[in-house]
Structure formats: C-alpha cells, structure tokens
Design a protein around this motif. Structure first.
Motif, PDB file in Angstrom:
ATOM      1  N   GLU A  46      67.108  81.367  31.797  1.00 16.98           N
ATOM      2  CA  GLU A  46      66.600  81.761  33.111  1.00 16.98           C
ATOM      3  C   GLU A  46      65.101  81.487  33.218  1.00 16.98           C
ATOM      4  O   GLU A  46      64.621  80.957  34.230  1.00 16.98           O
ATOM      5  CB  GLU A  46      66.869  83.250  33.345  1.00 16.98           C
ATOM      6  CG  GLU A  46      66.377  83.755  34.696  1.00 16.98           C
ATOM      7  CD  GLU A  46      66.593  85.251  34.870  1.00 16.98           C
ATOM      8  OE1 GLU A  46      66.140  85.792  35.886  1.00 16.98           O
ATOM      9  OE2 GLU A  46      67.227  85.868  33.982  1.00 16.98           O
ATOM     10  N   LEU A  47      64.362  81.818  32.146  1.00 20.96           N
ATOM     11  CA  LEU A  47      62.921  81.599  32.161  1.00 20.96           C
ATOM     12  C   LEU A  47      62.604  80.103  32.146  1.00 20.96           C
ATOM     13  O   LEU A  47      61.665  79.644  32.805  1.00 20.96           O
ATOM     14  CB  LEU A  47      62.263  82.282  30.961  1.00 20.96           C
ATOM     15  CG  LEU A  47      60.732  82.244  30.918  1.00 20.96           C
ATOM     16  CD1 LEU A  47      60.153  82.931  32.141  1.00 20.96           C
ATOM     17  CD2 LEU A  47      60.214  82.905  29.647  1.00 20.96           C
ATOM     18  N   SER A  68      64.519  82.406  27.339  1.00 19.11           N
ATOM     19  CA  SER A  68      65.848  82.437  27.929  1.00 19.11           C
ATOM     20  C   SER A  68      66.045  81.228  28.832  1.00 19.11           C
ATOM     21  O   SER A  68      65.085  80.604  29.287  1.00 19.11           O
ATOM     22  CB  SER A  68      66.020  83.720  28.742  1.00 19.11           C
ATOM     23  OG  SER A  68      65.143  83.717  29.859  1.00 19.11           O
ATOM     24  N   GLN A  85      57.215  87.754  32.576  1.00 19.10           N
ATOM     25  CA  GLN A  85      58.415  87.935  31.760  1.00 19.10           C
ATOM     26  C   GLN A  85      58.151  87.679  30.281  1.00 19.10           C
ATOM     27  O   GLN A  85      58.715  88.347  29.420  1.00 19.10           O
ATOM     28  CB  GLN A  85      59.527  86.997  32.253  1.00 19.10           C
ATOM     29  CG  GLN A  85      60.110  87.363  33.609  1.00 19.10           C
ATOM     30  CD  GLN A  85      61.256  86.459  34.008  1.00 19.10           C
ATOM     31  OE1 GLN A  85      61.860  85.789  33.164  1.00 19.10           O
ATOM     32  NE2 GLN A  85      61.574  86.426  35.294  1.00 19.10           N
ATOM     33  N   LEU A  86      57.283  86.694  29.995  1.00 18.02           N
ATOM     34  CA  LEU A  86      57.017  86.317  28.609  1.00 18.02           C
ATOM     35  C   LEU A  86      55.527  86.003  28.454  1.00 18.02           C
ATOM     36  O   LEU A  86      55.108  84.846  28.512  1.00 18.02           O
ATOM     37  CB  LEU A  86      57.873  85.098  28.225  1.00 18.02           C
ATOM     38  CG  LEU A  86      57.939  84.734  26.734  1.00 18.02           C
ATOM     39  CD1 LEU A  86      58.593  85.855  25.931  1.00 18.02           C
ATOM     40  CD2 LEU A  86      58.708  83.423  26.539  1.00 18.02           C
ATOM     41  N   THR A 134      55.606  84.523  37.564  1.00 21.93           N
ATOM     42  CA  THR A 134      56.848  85.181  37.166  1.00 21.93           C
ATOM     43  C   THR A 134      57.126  84.949  35.688  1.00 21.93           C
ATOM     44  O   THR A 134      57.495  85.873  34.948  1.00 21.93           O
ATOM     45  CB  THR A 134      58.033  84.637  38.002  1.00 21.93           C
ATOM     46  OG1 THR A 134      57.812  84.953  39.373  1.00 21.93           O
ATOM     47  CG2 THR A 134      59.350  85.261  37.552  1.00 21.93           C
TER      48      THR A 134
END
Length: 233
Positions: free
Chosen positions: A99-100, A97, A129-130, A125
């Motif tokens: 954001e990422l 994303s 998330q991933l 973080t």
C-alpha cells in the motif's frame, strides 16, 4: 549509520546552541522547530533501544552460552556483511507495505508531471506512515522546494541528512539546504553547504555549479537543487 546519525544530530544541536541567543524572532522559530524534530528522533530511538535491551536480556537469561559469544573477539572487516542495496539504483532498500509503495509510486507520477501539490500530499502520507522512509522524505523535500515552501523543505532535508548515510542522498540534502540559504541571501552558509555536498558525493555536480553561481553572480542566482536527479529513481 547510527554513528553518523547521532554525530549529525549533535552537530545540528551545537549549531542551534551557538546561534540561538543572537537569533531574530523568525530564526528562533526555525530553531525551535528543529529542536522539536531532533527530540522526536531521539525519543524514537530511545524507545527502540529500550525495547531491544528488554528482548536481549530475556534472550540472554534463556541461553547460557551468550556470555561466551559476547566475550569473543569482534569480527574482522572482511567478516562483516555490507548493508543490502538495490542493484538497480544503488539505493538502500527498505521494507514497506504494498500500500505504501503504491502511495510513493503515485507521488512520483505526480512529481514527474510537475503536479507538485498533488505529489506533496502523497509523499506526506508516506512519511507519516513510515518516517524512516528516506526516499519519500527526499521527494517530499524536493516537492516543497518546487512549491517554494522553504521552511518545510528545510525541515525535511535537515532530517534527511540526519537519518541517511547514503552519499548521494546526503549530498542532495546538503545541496538543497545550500539553495535555501542562498535564496535567503545567507551566502556564507550556502557556500559551506555546497562544499559539504560536494565532499560527500563528488560525482553530483549541482553543488559546484551552485557554488560558482553564488560567487560570480549572487544577485542573479541560477540554482540547481537536484530535482532532475529524482526523475531517474
């Protein structure tokens, strides 16, 4: 990729099985952490495989021609499309994303400014998330090396060499693991890891320099764990 991943997981588990009974308390704790991480990776892929099998079974029921397709000969090597890589860096692409991407970019900024505690927060973080984002995990491992959090760095590099088949990242992972063993004065293991790193990617020079340092001046180690390579990413 999957063949390499499961081969690496099996090799890691074989090593744990071989040394577990004779290991000291601190080593057993490290092995326990490795076993937990291996199980997490295994469970994740089992769940994804089951999901795939369910979708495939439904699709097969709806399309009678699939059986004949499956019975046809496998494509030749020239027909297989190679994995997509970034033309700019030669690194495997991964969908993420916006954001990422911002989180990783911010972490890289902190990293290049030698603000490693702040960089670690960003990369942690991103990995949460991933988890399959090997770029974030590579940076996180290197950041933990700078912070001298050896156990945490080791955990991420062990996962990295299981999850990636990109030669340069594999070499950086093996080389960093070799540095950690050298710091702990486990020279035989360190030298094996440096040689493995060199075999995977001969153009990456740090492993041979580290091997030479271990062999010639083990009491005054000068180790290169690949950190400067990331400034070009």
């Amino acid at each position: 990729m999957f063949q390499h991943m499961f081969s690496s997981m099996n090799d890691m588990l074989d090593q744990i099985i071989e040394h577990y009974e004779c290991a000291g308390a601190s080593e057993k704790q490290q092995y326990d952490e490795q076993i937990i991480e291996l199980k997490k990776v295994s469970d994740t892929f089992i769940e994804q495989w089951l999901e795939f099998e369910e979708k495939f079974a439904e699709f097969k029921e709806q399309n009678e021609t699939i059986d004949s397709v499956l019975a046809s000969p496998e494509p030749s090597a020239s027909q297989i499309v190679p994995p997509i890589e970034s033309s700019a860096t030669g690194m495997p692409d991964i969908e993420m994303s916006d954001e990422l991407a911002v989180v990783i970019s911010k972490g890289q900024g902190y990293y290049k400014l030698f603000m490693f505690s702040q960089a670690a927060e960003q990369f942690q973080t991103a990995v949460l998330q991933l988890p399959e984002c090997n770029l974030a995990r590579l940076f996180l491992g290197m950041t933990q090396m700078h912070l001298q959090n050896w156990n945490e760095a080791q955990r991420h590099f062990q996962l990295l060499i299981v999850l990636t088949d990109f030669p340069k990242w594999l070499a950086m992972g093996y080389n960093a693991l070799g540095c950690i063993q050298a710091v702990r004065m486990n020279m035989a293991q360190a030298e094996q890891l440096f040689m493995k790193a060199y075999e995977v990617c001969p153009s990456f020079k740090d492993p041979l320099n580290n091997l030479k340092s271990c062999q010639e001046t083990p009491k005054q180690l000068s180790l290169y764990f690949g950190s400067t390579e990331l400034c070009c990413l």
